[in-house]
Motif scaffolding. Sequence first.
Motif, PDB file in Angstrom:
ATOM      1  N   PRO A   1     111.505 102.072  53.942  1.00 10.75           N
ATOM      2  CA  PRO A   1     112.617 102.281  53.057  1.00 10.75           C
ATOM      3  C   PRO A   1     113.293 100.771  53.118  1.00 10.75           C
ATOM      4  O   PRO A   1     113.806 100.144  54.053  1.00 10.75           O
TER       5      PRO A   1
ATOM      6  N   ALA B   1     119.043 101.565  53.692  1.00  6.06           N
ATOM      7  CA  ALA B   1     117.922 102.487  53.212  1.00  6.06           C
ATOM      8  C   ALA B   1     117.327 103.163  54.204  1.00  6.06           C
ATOM      9  O   ALA B   1     117.010 102.557  55.461  1.00  6.06           O
ATOM     10  N   VAL B   2     116.957 104.450  54.120  1.00  5.62           N
ATOM     11  CA  VAL B   2     116.254 105.168  54.983  1.00  5.62           C
ATOM     12  C   VAL B   2     115.571 106.159  54.527  1.00  5.62           C
ATOM     13  O   VAL B   2     115.476 106.104  53.110  1.00  5.62           O
ATOM     14  N   GLY B   3     114.657 106.632  55.019  1.00  2.00           N
ATOM     15  CA  GLY B   3     113.518 107.819  54.527  1.00  2.00           C
ATOM     16  C   GLY B   3     114.070 109.215  54.864  1.00  2.00           C
ATOM     17  O   GLY B   3     114.688 109.470  55.759  1.00  2.00           O
TER      18      GLY B   3
ATOM     19  N   HIS C   1     119.780 107.035  39.443  1.00  2.00           N
ATOM     20  CA  HIS C   1     121.170 106.459  39.672  1.00  2.00           C
ATOM     21  C   HIS C   1     121.212 105.143  40.660  1.00  2.00           C
ATOM     22  O   HIS C   1     120.109 104.950  41.343  1.00  2.00           O
ATOM     23  N   HIS C   2     122.256 104.443  40.492  1.00  2.00           N
ATOM     24  CA  HIS C   2     122.372 103.201  41.308  1.00  2.00           C
ATOM     25  C   HIS C   2     124.011 103.074  41.889  1.00  2.00           C
ATOM     26  O   HIS C   2     124.760 103.706  41.280  1.00  2.00           O
ATOM     27  N   TYR C   3     123.978 102.292  43.236  1.00  2.47           N
ATOM     28  CA  TYR C   3     125.308 102.166  43.546  1.00  2.47           C
ATOM     29  C   TYR C   3     125.811 101.039  42.692  1.00  2.47           C
ATOM     30  O   TYR C   3     125.184  99.842  43.084  1.00  2.47           O
TER      31      TYR C   3
ATOM     32  N   ASP D   1     121.837 105.436  35.771  1.00  2.00           N
ATOM     33  CA  ASP D   1     120.982 104.146  35.196  1.00  2.00           C
ATOM     34  C   ASP D   1     121.281 104.178  33.673  1.00  2.00           C
ATOM     35  O   ASP D   1     121.515 102.833  33.096  1.00  2.00           O
TER      36      ASP D   1
ATOM     37  N   THR E   1     116.955  96.949  56.458  1.00  2.00           N
ATOM     38  CA  THR E   1     118.115  97.280  56.776  1.00  2.00           C
ATOM     39  C   THR E   1     118.210  98.028  58.385  1.00  2.00           C
ATOM     40  O   THR E   1     118.749  98.935  58.612  1.00  2.00           O
TER      41      THR E   1
ATOM     42  N   ILE F   1     122.594  98.595  43.294  1.00  2.00           N
ATOM     43  CA  ILE F   1     121.805  98.816  44.477  1.00  2.00           C
ATOM     44  C   ILE F   1     121.112 100.092  44.598  1.00  2.00           C
ATOM     45  O   ILE F   1     121.447 101.212  44.316  1.00  2.00           O
TER      46      ILE F   1
ATOM     47  N   ALA G   1     117.625 102.494  47.046  1.00  2.00           N
ATOM     48  CA  ALA G   1     116.720 102.289  48.188  1.00  2.00           C
ATOM     49  C   ALA G   1     115.220 102.435  47.516  1.00  2.00           C
ATOM     50  O   ALA G   1     115.105 103.311  46.441  1.00  2.00           O
TER      51      ALA G   1
ATOM     52  N   PRO H   1     112.582 107.071  50.081  1.00  2.00           N
ATOM     53  CA  PRO H   1     113.540 106.307  50.283  1.00  2.00           C
ATOM     54  C   PRO H   1     114.842 106.680  49.602  1.00  2.00           C
ATOM     55  O   PRO H   1     115.102 106.866  48.315  1.00  2.00           O
ATOM     56  N   LEU H   2     116.016 106.823  50.352  1.00  2.00           N
ATOM     57  CA  LEU H   2     117.316 107.215  50.169  1.00  2.00           C
ATOM     58  C   LEU H   2     118.119 106.034  50.556  1.00  2.00           C
ATOM     59  O   LEU H   2     118.091 105.666  51.726  1.00  2.00           O
ATOM     60  N   LEU H   3     119.324 106.116  49.778  1.00  2.00           N
ATOM     61  CA  LEU H   3     120.542 104.936  50.027  1.00  2.00           C
ATOM     62  C   LEU H   3     121.350 106.003  51.100  1.00  2.00           C
ATOM     63  O   LEU H   3     121.593 106.980  50.770  1.00  2.00           O
TER      64      LEU H   3
ATOM     65  N   THR I   1     118.229 107.411  44.559  1.00  2.00           N
ATOM     66  CA  THR I   1     118.512 106.523  43.588  1.00  2.00           C
ATOM     67  C   THR I   1     117.503 106.258  42.644  1.00  2.00           C
ATOM     68  O   THR I   1     117.089 105.201  42.297  1.00  2.00           O
ATOM     69  N   ALA I   2     116.761 107.654  42.344  1.00  2.00           N
ATOM     70  CA  ALA I   2     115.973 107.360  41.428  1.00  2.00           C
ATOM     71  C   ALA I   2     116.077 107.115  39.823  1.00  2.00           C
ATOM     72  O   ALA I   2     115.805 106.462  39.343  1.00  2.00           O
TER      73      ALA I   2
END
Lengths: 265, 265
Positions: free
Chosen positions: B230, A212-214, A258-260, A115, B255, B210, B212, A230-232, A255-256
Motif C-alpha cells: 500500500p 496507506a495500509v492494507g 473517493h479521495h482525500y 471523485d 508510509t 490523495i 491509497a 489499499p486503504l487510506l 478511496t476507490a
Amino acid sequence: MNPLPSHPQGDGNMPAGASGSTAGAGNLPTFSPLYQQIKALLTQSLQSGEWKPGELIPSEVELAARFKVSQGTVRKAIDELAAENLVMRRQGKGTFVSTHHEERAHFRFLRLMPDAGVPHHPDNRILDVARRSAPAEVAQLLDLKAGDAVIYIRRLMLFDGAPTILEELWLPGAIFKGLTAERLDQYKGPMYGLFESEFGTRMIRASEKIRAVGADASAAELLGVAAATPLLFAERVSFTYGDKAVELRRGLYLTAHHHYQNDLS
Amino acid sequence: MNPLPSHPQGDGNMPAGASGSTAGAGNLPTFSPLYQQIKALLTQSLQSGEWKPGELIPSEVELAARFKVSQGTVRKAIDELAAENLVMRRQGKGTFVSTHHEERAHFRFLRLMPDAGVPHHPDNRILDVARRSAPAEVAQLLDLKAGDAVIYIRRLMLFDGAPTILEELWLPGAIFKGLTAERLDQYKGPMYGLFESEFGTRMIRASEKIRAVGADASAAELLGVAAATPLLFAERVSFTYGDKAVELRRGLYLTAHHHYQNDLS
DNA sequence: TAGTGGTCTAGACCACTAT
DNA sequence: TAGTGGTCTAGACCACTAA
C-alpha cells in the motif's frame, strides 16, 4: 469595572499606544498587545459558554465600551477569532459564535470527497459503543493517564449506500459521560454537532497523520472489499479551547471512488 | 499619476469612505473596496517581477503616497498578501517578497514527515526528463490543449538514504523551456526554488487529491518494497499568480516510517 | 538616529439587515 | 429608521533594525 489588568490608558483622551500592558503591579511580566488581551477575554467567554454556538455576541461598540478600548481594537481581536473560525461575522446582523450545525462546517473536517458529483452527507451505522480504560497509546494522545475511562466508538459510514469509512473513536470518559449507542443512533448530522450541543464541548482544531495500509480481514468485510485492499488510514486528534485534546479518531477510507482533498497554501 | 481609476477622493482632506470606486467613467461597473484594488495592484507588481522573490518592497508610507491613499489602507492590503504567504513582514526591516529559498517554505508543500525524529531534506535522484506532448488528462489539468508540449520528469526522493517518494511531474513546455536533466541534477533544494529563480514562475498555491493504492512492479522495485504494497498516492496541481496551473505532480509515498501531516482548522 | 512595521485611537461614512 | 459590521482617514506612539 475594567476587566483588563491595568493597561496604560487614562481618561480616554490619551492614546494608549502599542505598549503591551503588564499584568497588574508586580504580577506576571507578560507583555502582549491590547487586542490580544481582548481576544483572550473573548475566547474565555466562548469557552465558558457565556456565548453559546450559534448565538449572537455583543456588538463591537458594546464590547469596546465594556473593555474601555476603541472599537478598532475590538475589531482586530474579533478579526482574528473570525480567521480561526471561532466566530462568524455577518454585515448588518452582527457576530455569531461558530457552530458545527452548519452546512459549511460539515465538510471542513470531512475531507473525503467523491471523485465525481457533489458531496453527500454519509449515513452512519454505529457498530460499537463501550466504556473502556484507555490503552497507554490512546491515553498519551488524549493527554490522559493510562487506565483512565474512555468511551470507545466504532462506526461505518456509507456514501450513497456504499460502505466507505470505518472509524474508531476514543473520547475522554469524564467529558462524554452518558454517551450511549442510542443517542448516537438517534442523532443525525455530524458527530461534532452532538458533542457541541449535548456535551458542551466544541472541537475547533485537529491534527491528522495519514498513511496507506492494507485492509485486515475485519475491515475488508465491513467495507466490502478484498483483504489487503489499499486503504487510506487517518489518525486524528481533535482539540477544543486551550489546545485540550478531546477526541482521538482513527479512520480507514476506501478511496476507490473517493479521495482525500487537501489544499496547500 | 494616480494608478487608481478614479476612486472618490478629492483633496485628501475628505475621507473616501468605503465607496467601492467604479473603474473609470462608464467602464466596468466593478465595485470593490479601495484596499482590494491596492492589493490587486501590488499583486500585479509581484507577478510582473517588478519586485522579485526575496526582495524588499517599498515601505507602507511610500506605497500610500504612490497610490494616494492612507497608510492604513495600504496596510490592510499588505496584511492580506501576508496572510496568503505572498509577502513576509519583518518589523523594523520592511516587507519582503516570499521565496521558496527559505527553510520555512520547504516543508509547507512537502507534507511527508518522519514518524520519529526531525524532518530532513530528501536526496533527489532524477530518473527521467523528456519533452512530450500532453496526454488529454494532463492537458486538461494544466489548462493546455491536448498535444501541447510538456516536460515530463520522473524522480525518486530518498530520506536518510531510504527511497520514499516516487514522483512524476508534468510542466507546461512553453514556460519551462530549456529545463534539462543536467540542471535538475545540479540543483540542490526544492524544485520550486529552481522554478522561481530560473524560470520566473513562482508557485503560490496547490490542490491535492490523495488516495491509497498498491505498488505496481515498477514502483515497487524503485521504492524497494514488495509489489502491491500500500502506497499513498497524491495528485497535485500547482498554481501561480492568477490561478494559472503550472505543474501537475503525481507522487507515490511509502508510509512505512513516514506520514502525511495535515492540520485542520 | 532614522526608518520600518505594529498598535491604538477617534471619527467619519458606507453597506447591509431588520423593524 | 436604527443598529450592525465594513471601509477609510489622520495622527500618535511603540518595538525593532541598521547605520
